[in-house]
Scaffold this motif. Structure first.
Motif, short mmCIF file in Angstrom:
data_model
loop_
_atom_site.label_atom_id
_atom_site.label_comp_id
_atom_site.label_asym_id
_atom_site.label_seq_id
_atom_site.Cartn_x
_atom_site.Cartn_y
_atom_site.Cartn_z
N LYS A 49 12.73 1.37 43.63
CA LYS A 49 13.25 2.70 43.32
C LYS A 49 12.41 3.75 44.03
N LEU A 51 13.24 7.40 43.46
CA LEU A 51 13.37 8.69 42.80
C LEU A 51 13.26 8.50 41.28
N VAL A 53 13.62 9.85 37.61
CA VAL A 53 14.39 10.90 36.94
C VAL A 53 14.03 10.88 35.45
N TYR A 78 12.50 14.06 39.70
CA TYR A 78 13.56 14.99 39.31
C TYR A 78 13.53 15.07 37.79
N PHE A 120 23.44 10.66 39.11
CA PHE A 120 22.76 9.59 39.87
C PHE A 120 23.44 8.22 39.81
N ASN A 123 23.41 6.47 43.03
CA ASN A 123 22.14 6.52 43.76
C ASN A 123 21.28 5.33 43.35
N ALA A 126 17.60 5.78 42.39
CA ALA A 126 17.19 6.61 41.25
C ALA A 126 16.84 5.73 40.05
N TYR A 127 15.85 6.15 39.29
CA TYR A 127 15.36 5.35 38.18
C TYR A 127 15.22 6.21 36.93
#
Ligand SMILES: *Cc1c(COP(=O)(O)O)cnc(C)c1O
Length: 287
Positions: A49, A51, A53, A78, A120, A123, A126-127
């Motif tokens: 991963k 990003l 979140v 994020y 997301f 995506n 994204a995590y």
């Protein structure tokens, strides 16, 4: 990261206590937020991963820790921030560490999975990281606080927001077969931590949850707590916030003054960090 974190012996009023300085683990990825993120970040790396979140209120210690950790370990970050757009020291630091902030209404904030899905779902990089880093990974990281101890203590004190840290610490006490009693001080009302503990540990007795030190609720303070917090800081040189550590230490002092806690026995306080949070209370301080 400063792991294991040091233990300081301090004197405050008539008390001699030891303080596990998890606040010194890192200036920004402080205290239990690092303990709770460690295994989650390892998992994110393993799953490739990029990003991270997550979610938090506008004064969230978790978001600041996550922003700093993301920057340090090569992730982007994020955050969905609860409530109308504001600016403060915590959020400025988050942005400096490269975190992208997105303010959402309290209603929308309620459904975190949905917020994540909406932005997301497609995506792969994204995590999702739950607010405050709660969950099994968080608990495991907090167990390590106990693994680091090199002395025995009759009493170990920690503050509770969600209770994840307290559960982890108590797991650690059981795993290492310590005779220490765990004292947990919830900093908000109606946490229902007694139920959680008795479900997790139906036969354990060596813990106690002190429910009368929340001062009206989360981040609620009064002048007595503020003065206490200020006195502690100037007489020990250890920065604390009134939200978590102020209430925890107030409880320790109050329990010893009223004879509910024997101050001749060895007491360890877990400094779970969040000291920068005290800057949010500057208009309450008296100089
Ligand atoms: C978040 C936080 C806590 C609460 O931890 P929980 O695991 O949610 O109970 C305690 N102390 C500080 C300084 C914190 O920032």
């Amino acid at each position: 990261m400063r792991i294991p974190s040091p233990v300081d012996k301090i004197k405050f009023r008539d008390l001699e206590i030891s303080v596990k300085r998890d606040d010194l683990i890192d200036p920004y990825i402080s205290g239990n937020k690092w303990r709770k993120l460690k295994y989650t970040l390892e998992e994110a790396k393993r799953k490739d991963k990029k990003l991270l979140v997550s979610f938090g209120g506008p004064y969230s210690n978790h978001l600041l820790a996550l922003a700093a950790a993301a920057a340090k370990f090569g992730f982007k970050s994020y955050a969905f921030v609860r409530g109308e757009q504001v600016d403060n020291i915590q959020l400025t630091l988050c942005k400096l560490f490269g975190m992208q902030l997105h303010f959402v209404s309290r209603e929308a904030y309620h459904n975190k999975k949905l917020l994540f899905e909406e932005s997301f779902a497609y995506n792969e990089a994204a995590y999702f990281i739950d607010e405050g880093g709660a969950g099994e990974n968080g608990r495991l990281g907090c167990e390590e606080i106990i693994a680091e101890l090199t002395e025995d203590y009759a009493h170990i004190f920690c503050a509770a927001g969600t209770g994840t840290s307290a559960l982890g610490i108590f797991h650690g006490i059981l795993r290492h077969k310590l005779s220490s009693k765990l004292h947990v001080v919830p900093v908000l009302k109606n946490l229902k931590l007694k139920e959680v503990f008795s479900n997790h540990f139906p036969t354990a007795v060596n813990y106690i949850i002190h429910e009368s030190y929340h001062f009206g609720g989360y981040a609620k303070v009064n002048s007595e707590l503020i003065e206490f917090t200020q006195e502690f800081i100037r007489s020990t040189g250890i920065l604390i916030d009134p939200v978590y550590m102020g209430k925890l230490l107030y409880a320790v002092v109050n329990l010893t003054c009223t004879g509910q806690l024997n101050a001749d026995q060895k007491i360890l306080i877990i400094h779970s960090g969040g000291a920068l949070g005290t800057l949010g209370f500057s208009e309450h301080f008296k100089f």
